[in-house]
Design a protein around this motif. Structure first.
Motif, PDB file in Angstrom:
ATOM      1  N   LYS A  95       0.721  -1.056  -0.095  1.00  0.00           N
ATOM      2  CA  LYS A  95      -0.111  -0.118   0.069  1.00  0.00           C
ATOM      3  C   LYS A  95       0.785   1.268  -0.058  1.00  0.00           C
ATOM      4  O   LYS A  95       0.597   2.013  -0.817  1.00  0.00           O
ATOM      5  N   HIS A  96       1.778   1.165   0.895  1.00  0.00           N
ATOM      6  CA  HIS A  96       2.732   2.542   0.845  1.00  0.00           C
ATOM      7  C   HIS A  96       3.464   2.441  -0.487  1.00  0.00           C
ATOM      8  O   HIS A  96       3.995   3.583  -0.599  1.00  0.00           O
ATOM      9  N   ALA A  97       3.948   1.410  -0.950  1.00  0.00           N
ATOM     10  CA  ALA A  97       4.817   1.276  -2.250  1.00  0.00           C
ATOM     11  C   ALA A  97       4.020   2.005  -3.185  1.00  0.00           C
ATOM     12  O   ALA A  97       4.541   2.886  -4.163  1.00  0.00           O
ATOM     13  N   VAL A  98       2.714   1.747  -3.272  1.00  0.00           N
ATOM     14  CA  VAL A  98       1.729   2.390  -4.263  1.00  0.00           C
ATOM     15  C   VAL A  98       1.536   3.919  -4.254  1.00  0.00           C
ATOM     16  O   VAL A  98       1.823   4.526  -5.191  1.00  0.00           O
ATOM     17  N   ILE A  99       1.680   4.319  -2.904  1.00  0.00           N
ATOM     18  CA  ILE A  99       1.576   5.828  -2.536  1.00  0.00           C
ATOM     19  C   ILE A  99       2.886   6.377  -2.938  1.00  0.00           C
ATOM     20  O   ILE A  99       2.890   7.612  -3.492  1.00  0.00           O
ATOM     21  N   ALA A 100       4.121   5.850  -2.613  1.00  0.00           N
ATOM     22  CA  ALA A 100       5.445   6.365  -3.227  1.00  0.00           C
ATOM     23  C   ALA A 100       5.456   6.412  -4.596  1.00  0.00           C
ATOM     24  O   ALA A 100       5.824   7.361  -5.243  1.00  0.00           O
ATOM     25  N   TYR A 101       5.171   5.255  -5.368  1.00  0.00           N
ATOM     26  CA  TYR A 101       5.062   5.310  -6.858  1.00  0.00           C
ATOM     27  C   TYR A 101       4.461   6.371  -7.392  1.00  0.00           C
ATOM     28  O   TYR A 101       4.532   7.139  -8.629  1.00  0.00           O
ATOM     29  N   THR A 102       3.271   6.425  -6.865  1.00  0.00           N
ATOM     30  CA  THR A 102       2.211   7.483  -7.495  1.00  0.00           C
ATOM     31  C   THR A 102       2.642   8.793  -7.232  1.00  0.00           C
ATOM     32  O   THR A 102       2.612   9.639  -8.140  1.00  0.00           O
ATOM     33  N   ALA A 103       3.284   9.070  -6.032  1.00  0.00           N
ATOM     34  CA  ALA A 103       3.902  10.440  -6.054  1.00  0.00           C
ATOM     35  C   ALA A 103       4.996  10.837  -6.887  1.00  0.00           C
ATOM     36  O   ALA A 103       5.012  11.782  -7.333  1.00  0.00           O
ATOM     37  N   GLY A 104       5.872   9.662  -7.144  1.00  0.00           N
ATOM     38  CA  GLY A 104       6.797   9.728  -8.140  1.00  0.00           C
ATOM     39  C   GLY A 104       6.285  10.107  -9.519  1.00  0.00           C
ATOM     40  O   GLY A 104       6.966  11.032 -10.345  1.00  0.00           O
ATOM     41  N   LEU A 105       5.164   9.571 -10.093  1.00  0.00           N
ATOM     42  CA  LEU A 105       4.746   9.661 -11.357  1.00  0.00           C
ATOM     43  C   LEU A 105       4.079  11.226 -11.387  1.00  0.00           C
ATOM     44  O   LEU A 105       4.101  11.568 -12.435  1.00  0.00           O
ATOM     45  N   MET A 106       3.683  11.669 -10.101  1.00  0.00           N
ATOM     46  CA  MET A 106       3.107  12.840 -10.206  1.00  0.00           C
ATOM     47  C   MET A 106       4.070  14.119 -10.379  1.00  0.00           C
ATOM     48  O   MET A 106       3.740  15.245 -10.559  1.00  0.00           O
ATOM     49  N   LYS A 107       5.408  13.658 -10.229  1.00  0.00           N
ATOM     50  CA  LYS A 107       6.343  14.651 -10.596  1.00  0.00           C
ATOM     51  C   LYS A 107       6.592  15.105 -12.213  1.00  0.00           C
ATOM     52  O   LYS A 107       7.251  15.999 -12.232  1.00  0.00           O
ATOM     53  N   LYS A 108       6.039  14.132 -12.794  1.00  0.00           N
ATOM     54  CA  LYS A 108       6.166  14.192 -14.446  1.00  0.00           C
ATOM     55  C   LYS A 108       7.581  14.829 -14.806  1.00  0.00           C
ATOM     56  O   LYS A 108       7.837  15.665 -15.267  1.00  0.00           O
ATOM     57  N   CYS A 109       8.564  13.949 -14.463  1.00  0.00           N
ATOM     58  CA  CYS A 109       9.915  14.308 -14.549  1.00  0.00           C
ATOM     59  C   CYS A 109      10.267  14.335 -16.072  1.00  0.00           C
ATOM     60  O   CYS A 109      11.342  14.742 -16.324  1.00  0.00           O
ATOM     61  N   GLY A 110       9.634  13.858 -17.033  1.00  0.00           N
ATOM     62  CA  GLY A 110      10.008  13.621 -18.299  1.00  0.00           C
ATOM     63  C   GLY A 110      10.930  12.448 -18.644  1.00  0.00           C
ATOM     64  O   GLY A 110      11.102  12.426 -19.949  1.00  0.00           O
ATOM     65  N   ASP A 111      11.407  11.763 -17.714  1.00  0.00           N
ATOM     66  CA  ASP A 111      12.435  10.846 -17.822  1.00  0.00           C
ATOM     67  C   ASP A 111      11.300   9.554 -18.313  1.00  0.00           C
ATOM     68  O   ASP A 111      11.014   8.902 -17.242  1.00  0.00           O
ATOM     69  N   GLN A 112      11.439   8.848 -19.556  1.00  0.00           N
ATOM     70  CA  GLN A 112      10.379   7.979 -19.744  1.00  0.00           C
ATOM     71  C   GLN A 112      10.966   6.551 -19.239  1.00  0.00           C
ATOM     72  O   GLN A 112      10.097   5.989 -18.900  1.00  0.00           O
ATOM     73  N   GLU A 113      12.211   6.301 -19.296  1.00  0.00           N
ATOM     74  CA  GLU A 113      12.783   5.266 -18.527  1.00  0.00           C
ATOM     75  C   GLU A 113      12.273   4.918 -17.239  1.00  0.00           C
ATOM     76  O   GLU A 113      11.637   4.085 -16.380  1.00  0.00           O
ATOM     77  N   LEU A 114      12.529   6.236 -16.493  1.00  0.00           N
ATOM     78  CA  LEU A 114      11.911   6.340 -14.983  1.00  0.00           C
ATOM     79  C   LEU A 114      10.477   6.126 -14.907  1.00  0.00           C
ATOM     80  O   LEU A 114       9.889   5.448 -14.053  1.00  0.00           O
ATOM     81  N   GLU A 115       9.764   6.984 -15.772  1.00  0.00           N
ATOM     82  CA  GLU A 115       8.367   6.576 -15.609  1.00  0.00           C
ATOM     83  C   GLU A 115       7.765   5.365 -15.809  1.00  0.00           C
ATOM     84  O   GLU A 115       7.004   4.654 -15.460  1.00  0.00           O
ATOM     85  N   VAL A 116       8.502   4.491 -16.880  1.00  0.00           N
ATOM     86  CA  VAL A 116       8.154   3.090 -16.854  1.00  0.00           C
ATOM     87  C   VAL A 116       8.305   2.243 -15.769  1.00  0.00           C
ATOM     88  O   VAL A 116       7.761   1.609 -15.514  1.00  0.00           O
ATOM     89  N   ILE A 117       9.608   2.522 -15.255  1.00  0.00           N
ATOM     90  CA  ILE A 117       9.953   1.728 -14.133  1.00  0.00           C
ATOM     91  C   ILE A 117       9.009   1.997 -12.833  1.00  0.00           C
ATOM     92  O   ILE A 117       8.362   1.136 -12.279  1.00  0.00           O
ATOM     93  N   LEU A 118       8.585   3.139 -12.839  1.00  0.00           N
ATOM     94  CA  LEU A 118       7.541   3.662 -11.604  1.00  0.00           C
ATOM     95  C   LEU A 118       6.179   2.867 -11.975  1.00  0.00           C
ATOM     96  O   LEU A 118       5.421   2.668 -11.031  1.00  0.00           O
ATOM     97  N   LEU A 119       5.649   2.882 -13.378  1.00  0.00           N
ATOM     98  CA  LEU A 119       4.425   2.249 -13.476  1.00  0.00           C
ATOM     99  C   LEU A 119       4.739   0.782 -13.420  1.00  0.00           C
ATOM    100  O   LEU A 119       3.742   0.078 -12.778  1.00  0.00           O
TER     101      LEU A 119
END
Length: 394
Positions: A95-119
């Motif tokens: 549950k907390h992992a989902v919260i952390a990954y979601t927060a990371g995706l909300m940063k919209k960092c623009g790094d496609q490789e990182l976004e794929v890993i978060l997803l």
């Protein structure tokens, strides 16, 4: 059931980190209060403190400041949140992992490789939480960013199997095998999906045959009832007449709308009218003894049998224990059915067949179970029970 260890479900080289960690040694040894000190290390905390005191929890305070340092770039913040999610994931705190990954995706960092890993990591966390639809949505999103991403393809196939969409799972596997033709996991998932798909199709064919057979039996049963002119009391919603509608008209409507809605006795008694191979109907029948608030139930009363056939057995050599006065002898019994709308009783000749009684213009079969009242001839209770009611013979 997990097909991989938790470490293998998160991306980006965590295994390398753990291997390096094994070669390092703590410079500062633990004291006799090692359990308390161990619990202060963020990675090994069993529960996070409500308030973070930098003096008491310096490492945790440092991590928090790094994560929430707005001066850092979106990519750095997303990376830190991904690492936090991975730590939660390894602890199986999905549950907390989902919260952390979601927060990371909300940063919209623009790094496609990182976004794929978060997803894909969030998809894995959702998967182990049982959120198959959310996990599939993340796999779909990851595949849109990187169509050949192996973990996204595997997770999508797994989710489709769990959701019993076996054809779709095979599509995910086929897409993956085009770019990863030797991947054992995709091959295994495709074989599993194909096996389940074939079994589901086989079950569907069997159910279709069964439903067709049941429909034929139902139609034959209803046709047999209708041909005899037997009226079923339909539920109020099925009989579309008004409250002031004449009872005879309602009976007529019941016949016109003849359906198994009026044969609902299976839910109450476990029995339902049936049609045998010779074309005879067998009804569940209820006998009521209001004097003693007792009843008898016959699960299959053949329509061609007379009432005396059953009553002579039920009250033959051995009388029921509630008949303390020993007066419920076959020759003393009288049978009635009630016409409730007019508060009228109709007396039934014990030598009359069930079929003839059910065909009476005033008889309505309620809840699929014909019911009859049994009284003792000449008893004081009978006189009192019949008082104020109209009684007719058949």
């Amino acid at each position: 059931m997990m097909s991989h260890g938790a470490e293998s479900d998160s991306d980006d080289g965590m295994d390398d980190f753990m291997d390096k960690f094994k070669d390092q040694r703590y410079k500062n040894g633990f004291t006799d209060n090692w359990e308390e000190e161990f619990n202060k290390i963020p990675m090994f905390m069993k529960t996070a403190p409500e308030e973070i005191d930098p003096k008491k929890y310096p490492e945790l305070a440092c991590i928090q400041s790094i994560i929430h340092d707005e001066d850092r770039s979106p990519e750095e913040l997303a990376q830190s949140l991904k690492d936090e999610g991975n730590a939660f994931f390894k602890e199986k705190n999905y549950k907390h992992a989902v919260i952390a990954y979601t927060a990371g995706l909300m940063k919209k960092c623009g790094d496609q490789e990182l976004e794929v890993i978060l997803l894909t990591n969030r998809a894995a966390a959702h998967f182990y939480l049982g959120n198959m639809r959310s996990s599939l949505n993340d796999a779909v999103a990851a595949k849109k960013v990187k169509p050949d991403h192996l973990k996204a393809l595997i997770r999508g196939a797994q989710c489709c199997i769990e959701l019993r969409n076996f054809s779709e799972s095979m599509k995910w596997c086929d897409e993956g095998l085009k770019v990863h033709p030797t991947d054992n996991k995709l091959q295994e998932l495709r074989a599993t999906a194909d096996k389940h798909k074939r079994a589901a199709e086989r079950d569907a064919r069997r159910n279709k045959v069964k439903e067709k057979k049941l429909l034929g039996e139902k139609e034959a049963l209803l046709a047999a009832i209708k041909s005899r002119g037997i009226k079923l009391l339909q539920p109020r919603s099925a009989a579309k007449g008004s409250d002031s509608e004449d009872e005879e008209d309602r009976c007529s409507a019941a016949v016109e709308q003849l359906s198994l809605d009026g044969l609902s006795s299976r839910e109450v008694t476990g029995a339902q009218v049936s049609l045998d191979e010779q074309g005879s109907l067998h009804w569940p029948v209820l006998f009521l003894y209001p004097e003693h608030q007792q009843s008898d139930f016959i699960s299959a009363f053949c329509e061609n049998n007379c009432f005396s056939d059953h009553l002579s057995v039920m009250f033959g050599e051995e009388l029921p224990p509630w008949d303390s006065d020993r007066k419920y002898l076959p020759q003393n019994l009288q049978l009635y059915f009630e016409y409730e709308e007019k508060e009228t009783l109709y007396q039934v000749d014990l030598e009359t067949s069930l079929l003839k009684t059910l065909q009476h213009k005033r008889y309505l079969v309620k809840a699929g179970t014909p019911s009859f009242i049994v009284l003792v001839k000449g008893s004081s209770f009978r006189e009192q029970f019949l008082s104020g009611k109209k009684v007719h013979g058949l």
